[in-house]
Motif scaffolding. Structure first.
Motif, PDB file in Angstrom:
ATOM      1  N   GLU A 154      -1.206   4.091   7.748  1.00 56.56           N
ATOM      2  CA  GLU A 154      -2.434   4.857   8.274  1.00 56.56           C
ATOM      3  C   GLU A 154      -3.242   4.101   9.385  1.00 56.56           C
ATOM      4  OE1 GLU A 154      -6.451   7.096   6.498  1.00 56.56           O
ATOM      5  OE2 GLU A 154      -4.667   6.889   5.250  1.00 56.56           O
ATOM      6  N   ASN A 155      -3.057   2.896   9.297  1.00 52.21           N
ATOM      7  CA  ASN A 155      -3.613   2.042  10.377  1.00 52.21           C
ATOM      8  C   ASN A 155      -2.869   0.942  10.678  1.00 52.21           C
ATOM      9  OD1 ASN A 155      -4.128   0.521   8.062  1.00 52.21           O
ATOM     10  ND2 ASN A 155      -6.315   0.173   8.336  1.00 52.21           N
ATOM     11  N   ASP A 156      -3.101  -0.066  11.597  1.00 52.04           N
ATOM     12  CA  ASP A 156      -2.483  -0.921  11.997  1.00 52.04           C
ATOM     13  C   ASP A 156      -3.165  -2.128  11.855  1.00 52.04           C
ATOM     14  OD1 ASP A 156      -0.015   0.318  13.098  1.00 52.04           O
ATOM     15  OD2 ASP A 156      -1.142   1.038  14.785  1.00 52.04           O
ATOM     16  N   CYS A 157      -3.841  -2.385  10.780  1.00 51.67           N
ATOM     17  CA  CYS A 157      -4.361  -3.638  10.330  1.00 51.67           C
ATOM     18  C   CYS A 157      -3.762  -4.801  10.233  1.00 51.67           C
ATOM     19  CB  CYS A 157      -5.385  -3.396   8.954  1.00 51.67           C
ATOM     20  SG  CYS A 157      -6.276  -4.688   8.620  1.00 51.67           S
ATOM     21  N   ASP A 158      -4.194  -6.019  10.741  1.00 50.19           N
ATOM     22  CA  ASP A 158      -3.052  -7.116  10.840  1.00 50.19           C
ATOM     23  C   ASP A 158      -3.172  -7.668   9.476  1.00 50.19           C
ATOM     24  OD1 ASP A 158      -2.732  -6.911  13.522  1.00 50.19           O
ATOM     25  OD2 ASP A 158      -4.586  -8.338  14.010  1.00 50.19           O
ATOM     26  N   ASP A 159      -4.222  -7.771   8.557  1.00 48.70           N
ATOM     27  CA  ASP A 159      -3.909  -8.105   7.173  1.00 48.70           C
ATOM     28  C   ASP A 159      -3.371  -7.244   6.470  1.00 48.70           C
ATOM     29  OD1 ASP A 159      -4.536  -9.301   4.679  1.00 48.70           O
ATOM     30  OD2 ASP A 159      -6.497  -9.222   4.908  1.00 48.70           O
ATOM     31  N   PRO A 160      -1.951  -7.539   5.971  1.00 50.48           N
ATOM     32  CA  PRO A 160      -1.418  -6.791   5.053  1.00 50.48           C
ATOM     33  C   PRO A 160      -2.033  -6.070   3.779  1.00 50.48           C
ATOM     34  CG  PRO A 160      -0.397  -8.689   4.875  1.00 50.48           C
ATOM     35  CD  PRO A 160      -1.260  -8.907   5.956  1.00 50.48           C
ATOM     36  N   GLU A 161      -2.999  -7.006   3.109  1.00 54.63           N
ATOM     37  CA  GLU A 161      -3.613  -6.632   2.077  1.00 54.63           C
ATOM     38  C   GLU A 161      -4.729  -5.688   2.298  1.00 54.63           C
ATOM     39  OE1 GLU A 161      -3.376  -8.240  -1.124  1.00 54.63           O
ATOM     40  OE2 GLU A 161      -1.327  -8.531  -0.248  1.00 54.63           O
ATOM     41  N   ARG A 162      -5.088  -5.485   3.440  1.00 56.31           N
ATOM     42  CA  ARG A 162      -5.999  -4.504   3.837  1.00 56.31           C
ATOM     43  C   ARG A 162      -5.451  -2.954   4.521  1.00 56.31           C
ATOM     44  NH1 ARG A 162     -11.662  -5.918   6.273  1.00 56.31           N
ATOM     45  NH2 ARG A 162     -12.047  -4.039   5.386  1.00 56.31           N
ATOM     46  N   ARG A 163      -4.225  -3.049   4.603  1.00 59.71           N
ATOM     47  CA  ARG A 163      -3.460  -1.958   5.437  1.00 59.71           C
ATOM     48  C   ARG A 163      -3.333  -0.834   4.527  1.00 59.71           C
ATOM     49  NH1 ARG A 163       1.677  -4.462   7.178  1.00 59.71           N
ATOM     50  NH2 ARG A 163       0.202  -5.439   8.691  1.00 59.71           N
ATOM     51  N   LEU A 164      -3.687   0.349   5.003  1.00 60.31           N
ATOM     52  CA  LEU A 164      -3.689   1.660   4.230  1.00 60.31           C
ATOM     53  C   LEU A 164      -2.512   2.422   4.654  1.00 60.31           C
ATOM     54  CD1 LEU A 164      -7.526   2.669   4.902  1.00 60.31           C
ATOM     55  CD2 LEU A 164      -6.449   2.043   2.738  1.00 60.31           C
ATOM     56  N   TYR A 165      -2.169   3.312   3.795  1.00 61.73           N
ATOM     57  CA  TYR A 165      -0.798   4.004   3.771  1.00 61.73           C
ATOM     58  C   TYR A 165      -1.268   5.600   3.342  1.00 61.73           C
ATOM     59  CZ  TYR A 165       1.351  -0.405   4.078  1.00 61.73           C
ATOM     60  OH  TYR A 165       1.949  -1.559   4.178  1.00 61.73           O
ATOM     61  N   ARG A 166      -0.381   6.628   4.022  1.00 59.57           N
ATOM     62  CA  ARG A 166      -0.498   7.701   3.508  1.00 59.57           C
ATOM     63  C   ARG A 166       0.611   8.265   2.856  1.00 59.57           C
ATOM     64  NH1 ARG A 166       1.583  11.125   7.401  1.00 59.57           N
ATOM     65  NH2 ARG A 166       1.699  10.137   9.359  1.00 59.57           N
ATOM     66  N   PHE A 167       0.305   9.388   1.907  1.00 56.05           N
ATOM     67  CA  PHE A 167       1.747  10.294   1.615  1.00 56.05           C
ATOM     68  C   PHE A 167       2.035  11.219   2.530  1.00 56.05           C
ATOM     69  CE2 PHE A 167       0.144   8.520  -2.312  1.00 56.05           C
ATOM     70  CZ  PHE A 167       1.235   7.969  -3.072  1.00 56.05           C
ATOM     71  N   VAL A 168       3.615  11.353   2.801  1.00 55.73           N
ATOM     72  CA  VAL A 168       3.823  12.191   3.943  1.00 55.73           C
ATOM     73  C   VAL A 168       3.952  13.690   3.255  1.00 55.73           C
ATOM     74  CG1 VAL A 168       5.048  10.559   4.980  1.00 55.73           C
ATOM     75  CG2 VAL A 168       6.576  11.988   3.202  1.00 55.73           C
ATOM     76  N   GLY A 169       3.648  14.569   4.240  1.00 58.46           N
ATOM     77  CA  GLY A 169       3.675  16.078   3.760  1.00 58.46           C
ATOM     78  C   GLY A 169       2.789  16.281   2.327  1.00 58.46           C
ATOM     79  N   GLU A 170       3.714  17.110   1.805  1.00 57.62           N
ATOM     80  CA  GLU A 170       2.777  17.596   0.524  1.00 57.62           C
ATOM     81  C   GLU A 170       3.057  16.598  -0.611  1.00 57.62           C
ATOM     82  OE1 GLU A 170       1.153  20.451   0.123  1.00 57.62           O
ATOM     83  OE2 GLU A 170       1.111  20.100   2.291  1.00 57.62           O
ATOM     84  N   MET A 171       3.453  15.592  -0.424  1.00 56.48           N
ATOM     85  CA  MET A 171       3.759  14.485  -1.461  1.00 56.48           C
ATOM     86  C   MET A 171       2.909  14.229  -2.283  1.00 56.48           C
ATOM     87  SD  MET A 171       6.949  13.127  -2.463  1.00 56.48           S
ATOM     88  CE  MET A 171       7.855  13.040  -1.248  1.00 56.48           C
ATOM     89  N   ARG A 172       1.446  14.078  -2.029  1.00 54.10           N
ATOM     90  CA  ARG A 172       0.362  13.637  -2.834  1.00 54.10           C
ATOM     91  C   ARG A 172       0.188  14.647  -3.687  1.00 54.10           C
ATOM     92  NH1 ARG A 172      -3.936  10.046  -2.144  1.00 54.10           N
ATOM     93  NH2 ARG A 172      -3.428   9.862   0.162  1.00 54.10           N
TER      94      ARG A 172
END
Length: 598
Positions: A154-172
């Motif tokens: 979801e973002n390109d944060c350099d710190d992998p511990e603060r990098r956010l992700y999102r579920f694709v499509g209707e997966m959530r």
């Protein structure tokens, strides 16, 4: 470091499997010799791809790897070759269907993904869900989720511990449908407390920021707080029911704040005012049923029992409680104390009573939680290691530091703690968990000790104007076979018993009262929140703390200790000491307010 069954879920799925070797010590991978069915070189003899060796962490494979790097001919190592075409293809991720995800992952990984669907996806949050809600999972299951293709950055944060992700499509939504609604709400509750702690906020301030978004107060963790707000809106709206209206209100505030932040709404300079308000939050309290033995001492004239003329009768009972995991495998167990009414104090015919226990008066106590045991040395050590709120805590204050029989000494109750120390312990516990922990009021303590609406209802005298409760939750008598007190002294028609001259591990006698509470009589004195009053004239009747206009006054302690005779261990007996005093028989147990039930 991933098992081989996961390799093909990475970019390796677009590369060609090859064997490679080297005859030059320390040569770059590009100069290794590669055996492949595909032509390996282009015009001019330059390599067409990049070989990547794969090494597993076992002695044989590492030995082969060492020989290859050393340039010893005759050794080969497996790997993959990335060509220009395969590298480009590897960057084109495929989006799996929900059915594909279910079919290709383990049940534990599927459950982990479903719990992650209720909250923002970030590595520390995923690990916290594993630790607190899915302890049977490990890094392999986390890899299954992250390598399954159902998540995107979801973002390109350099710190992998603060990098956010999102579920694709209707997966959530599909994942949320696979778990009970209560599980999703429990995940939201756990992670909200975690995000608040990381941002240095109280849980109340964190919830206020969600309801009234503002850059003020978010600090460096604004990214996580905003993400939590967005995901909470999506999840609560999807779960529906009474939470949907709350989610729509929250969504409106989030959108309005975002528009204002991007200058899409113009408004006159606001006039700042301070408002006071209550924030209500729906949380799921996970309860557990505890089974325990309740002991009563019954008179048996002429019958030789385990306590002389008194026989210990045991019966199984059940009660509901909760478990707060402090750190690692150190739990804090609390029993649910149901609300009820009782007569506080002692009747005039109770042996060894004092005037400070008068007058008997009716008190209605609301529901609350109380520690199943006095606070142990293990629990104290964990909380004393947390950041202070008001005062420093000695991590190991107890006098008794030796094991007791086969019990570890950390299972003994903590002692040599002052009233101020106990209050600091509760403050740290409250900040860390997001729940209100405190010392019990004097009325709550006596009500919980008597457990009068449970097994003792049959021994309460209904005919008297002032009900005559027994002196102990065991009944009319007490024995050193069920409690730790000074056995050289007797009570009523009881007999002398063992004087242990030290504390015993909490729950050592394996008997509880009707509410499932252990060690309410003897072992260590227990601090209460109330300042001392000479008697009950003017005492509140709602179970609350009876405050005093005097500062630094003495504080109430209850229950007696290993050092005291049985008369001081009675349910009604009251004592006091200065709040900064410490002794090897001063301990406490914690209370927690019960949430309101809608």
């Amino acid at each position: 470091m991933l098992p081989s069954k996961f390799w093909r879920r990475t970019a390796l799925r677009k590369a060609e499997s090859v064997w490679m070797s080297s005859r030059t010590p320390g040569a770059n991978n590009l100069h290794w010799q590669v055996e492949s069915q595909t032509p390996w070189e282009e015009d001019g003899g330059s390599p067409a791809g990049f070989p990547v060796p794969v090494v597993t962490f076992n002695p044989y494979a590492l030995g082969v790897w060492a020989q290859t790097v050393a340039g010893l001919g005759g050794t080969q190592i497996a790997g993959y070759s990335f060509t220009k075409t395969s590298s480009r293809l590897a960057l084109l991720p495929s989006i799996p269907s929900f059915e594909d995800f279910i079919a290709t992952t383990s049940p534990t990984a599927r459950r982990l993904a479903a719990l992650m669907a209720a909250v923002p996806v970030q590595l520390p949050i995923a690990r916290l869900i594993q630790q607190t809600m899915l302890p049977q999972s490990d890094t392999t299951h986390l890899a299954e989720v992250f390598l399954s293709g159902i998540l995107r950055r979801e973002n390109d944060c350099d710190d992998p511990e603060r990098r956010l992700y999102r579920f694709v499509g209707e997966m959530r939504k599909n994942l949320l449908d696979s778990i009970p609604r209560s599980e999703a709400l429990r995940a939201i509750d756990r992670i909200s407390a975690y995000v608040a702690r990381r941002a240095g906020l109280s849980i109340q301030d964190f919830r206020a920021l969600l309801m009234f978004p503002s850059e003020r107060g978010k600090g460096e963790f604004g990214l996580e707080i905003d993400a939590f707000g967005r995901v909470a809106v999506e999840v609560l709206k999807y779960l529906g029911g009474e939470l949907a209206a709350f989610a729509e209100e929250l969504e409106g505030n989030v959108v309005a704040a975002a528009m204002a932040a991007h200058g899409e709404v113009s408004s006159p300079e606001p006039t700042l005012k301070t408002f006071s308000f209550d924030v209500a939050t729906l949380v799921v309290v996970e309860t557990q049923v505890f089974t325990f033995d309740v002991a009563t001492l019954e008179r048996r004239r002429g019958v030789k029992g385990s306590a002389g003329g008194w026989v210990i009768q045991r019966q199984k009972q059940e009660a509901t409680g909760i478990i707060e995991v402090l750190e690692g495998d150190v739990p804090l167990e609390l029993m649910e104390i149901p609300g009820g009414t009782f007569m506080m104090g002692s009747s005039e015919d109770e042996p060894r009573r004092f005037e400070s226990e008068s007058p008997q008066h009716e008190v209605r106590v609301p529901p609350f939680y109380l520690g199943r045991f006095p606070v142990t040395q293990a629990q104290w050590r964990v909380v004393a290691g947390w950041e202070k709120v008001e005062r420093e805590l000695d991590p190991d204050p107890s006098h008794f530091k030796e094991p007791y029989e086969e019990y570890d000494r950390l299972s003994r109750p903590v002692e040599q703690v002052s009233w101020y120390d106990a209050v600091e312990f509760c403050a740290r516990l409250s900040r860390e968990t997001g729940w209100e922990y405190r010392l019990p009021s004097e009325a709550e303590w006596e009500y919980a000790c008597r457990s009068v609406i449970s097994h003792q209802s049959s021994v309460i005298s209904e005919s008297s104007e002032n009900p005559a409760y027994p002196p102990f939750h065991f009944g009319e008598m007490i024995s050193t076979e069920v409690a730790n007190y000074h056995g050289n002294y007797t009570y009523g028609e009881g007999e002398k018993g063992e004087y242990r001259e030290q504390t015993t591990p909490v729950g050592y006698f394996q008997v509880a009262n009707g509410f499932g509470l252990y060690d309410m009589h003897g072992n260590v004195w227990e601090w209460c929140a109330d300042p001392w009053h000479e008697n009950y004239e003017g005492a509140p009747n709602d179970g609350s703390v009876w405050q005093s206009s005097y500062k630094n006054t003495t504080k109430v302690r209850r229950g007696g200790s290993w050092f005291n005779g049985p008369g001081y261990c009675r349910s009604a007996y009251r004592d006091y000491y200065y709040p900064d005093s410490r002794s090897y028989n001063f301990g406490f147990r914690v209370a927690r307010s019960a949430p309101r039930t809608p």
